[in-house]
Write a protein that holds these residues in place. Sequence first.
Motif: not given
Length: 374
Positions: A121-131, A258-263, A271-277, A320-321
């Motif tokens: 399960x990969x959470x790419x569900x943004x700043x309010x990530x359930x994951x 993405x924003x679920x990891x590093x907002x 923000x968007x560039x690093x999410x693509x990384x 990514x850390x």
Amino acid sequence: MVLESSDKLRATGFAFTTWFNAWKAMEALGVSEHIRDLHDRLQGWVVGSISSGDPSKEMLFPESEEYESRCVQRELLLEALAGELPEETIRFSSKVVHIQLSGHYKLVHLSDGTILNTKVLVGCDGVYSVVGKWLGFKNLATTARLAIRGLTHFPTGHGFGKRLFQFYGNGVRSGFIPCDNNTVYWFLTHTSTEIDEEASPENLKQFALNKLKDLPENIKNVMETTDLDSILMSQLKYRPPWELLWANITKDNVCVAGDALHPMTPDIGQGGCSAMEDGVILARCLGEALKPTNLKGETEDEDASYKRIEEGLKKYARERKWRSIDLITTAYTVGFIQQSRGKWMNLFRDRFLSSFLSRLLLKKAHFDCGSLVP
């Protein structure tokens, strides 16, 4: 399978500036040429003060790939990425509400009562990530800053050429970036308490115009001609970088990206560039982990498969850390300097720091995520 909570493809926000690292990711994903065809390459950067009396400084971008930058409309990028997926990969109206472990599998509960069974399960569900919440991430830190964003269309052309414009001062940071000959994306971040977060688009537009009253008329005209349904405001949030020092980026073959990891705040445009990384590196690590090891076609032991996936996700988390910690910290620091109200800080920034901050942004963007296949 991609679970999308909306009933259709949706893009939060209007556009974002893509730098070297984003183009490397798009090349790996096979969409770079299509996106290049839809957006103009920026040729330079004009930086100035909000105050009309201070002259602007201009920096031209060399033509090498390290300096490639375009303002990409989110909706067009999203459509291009979705178009690369096999049919029916995206499942719409699928909001995740609960995650439950079941042996080596995850039971993903959706709001409509559906339960999906998955190995990863990969959470790419943004700043309010359930994951992210399931992994143990805490609530985000909220800044005192708000961002107003808009997208303006000029049927006969905007006349700005292919340059990025940014203005600083009096607690405000603003930018105007052409996407193509007819479209300009703009933003204004501020710390003002003069306007409510629930303000109407009409009030947001007037507030922004008042903040930029001393700028040239052609710049202000971009805001003045923006349709009200193309203006929004949000409070800037970020993940405290020290939380990533001990957080579980992955656990039980669940991870975030993405924003679920590093907002982060938008001050270095990463923000968007690093999410693509994240996407490319995660796909590579998972692809290696899921590659069949038994060439005779025999069924692999479930424990062995689980362990290989676990190691793949841990490799992704290690990669990514520190990159995430660096970008979050840099973005916050740059934003603090750019929006300072202090007289001496303003003088120091405008006279000496503006070119340094521009070079710092380009330095942080110089990252190659590599290809999908090692």
